[in-house]
Design an enzyme around this catalytic site. Sequence first.
Site, mmCIF file in Angstrom:
data_model
loop_
_atom_site.group_PDB
_atom_site.id
_atom_site.type_symbol
_atom_site.label_atom_id
_atom_site.label_comp_id
_atom_site.label_asym_id
_atom_site.label_seq_id
_atom_site.Cartn_x
_atom_site.Cartn_y
_atom_site.Cartn_z
ATOM 1 N NE ARG A 195 45.413 18.114 -18.185
ATOM 2 C CZ ARG A 195 44.885 17.945 -16.984
ATOM 3 N NH1 ARG A 195 45.204 16.876 -16.266
ATOM 4 N NH2 ARG A 195 44.055 18.836 -16.481
ATOM 5 N NE ARG A 237 49.557 31.338 -23.808
ATOM 6 C CZ ARG A 237 48.553 31.313 -22.929
ATOM 7 N NH1 ARG A 237 48.158 30.138 -22.419
ATOM 8 N NH2 ARG A 237 47.948 32.418 -22.569
ATOM 9 C CG ASP A 277 47.164 26.228 -21.027
ATOM 10 O OD1 ASP A 277 46.921 25.260 -20.278
ATOM 11 O OD2 ASP A 277 48.196 26.927 -20.946
#
Length: 281
Positions: free
Chosen positions: A60, A211, A62
């Site tokens: 999933r 990230r 972002d």
Amino acid sequence: MSDDPAPGFVRVRLDLSYDGADFSGWARQRARRTVQGELESAISTVLRLGEPVELTVAGRTDAGVHARGQVAHVDLPGEVWAAEGEKLVRRLAGRLPWDVRVWRAAQAPAGFNARFSAIWRRYAYRIGDHPGGVDPLLRGHVLWHDRPVDVEAMNAAAKLLLGEHDFAAYCKKREGATTIRTLLDLHWDRTPEGIAVATVRADAFCHNMVRALVGALILVGDGHRPPGFPGEVLAGRVRHSAVNVVRPHGLTLEEVGYPADGLLAARNREARNRRTLPGCL
């Protein structure tokens, strides 16, 4: 609990890609545009189904994150798949918006689950450090960093993060979810055009993990921190104020790996178990 399709239904694997710039992530949300929402609506429309479908995805993503090699599955009525399956990809091409494409739709092997059967996910994060900025034609997929980054220094730091660890320091915590992951590969390369590209592969990722890892490694690459810094953050198991979660547009899900067909069901069951580190029961 069985994960097999309901009687009379067929499980279909979808291979797809999307530009995440104008999506509020993968997961369906009320009043927000998402990849899942667009795909589920398109599938129901082109197959003329009387009720909505529900997609299960490998990872999933972002808001703002892209995908080149995303995988999902959907359970469809067997008679609908038999009559319309061969036309599904072409019909979706005519119905979906420009920023999401389905490249393949095929009946999945027994035991397949797009999320739980996966054994690894591979992401790429792209950074441009040219003093003039990023090529305007690449700006939606490359982060500009205003100082040069040393790829070799970042690679030295990255080696200290490989293996199975509690990545709590690099994850946004979610109630009841483990942050133990196995980082299989993390390295940087320079493209001929001068873009620094991180390849990040793990059995799974927790929220913001890639990230945040990139944010820590950039601090090493531009000389703000020594190569041991990301490993020290990892060992601390808490978020570090110096580590920023870098912007999403430089991140792309490139590929999802699955075991041989005969091992899919076993992997499906194994991946549902809550993980602990040795000595942390």
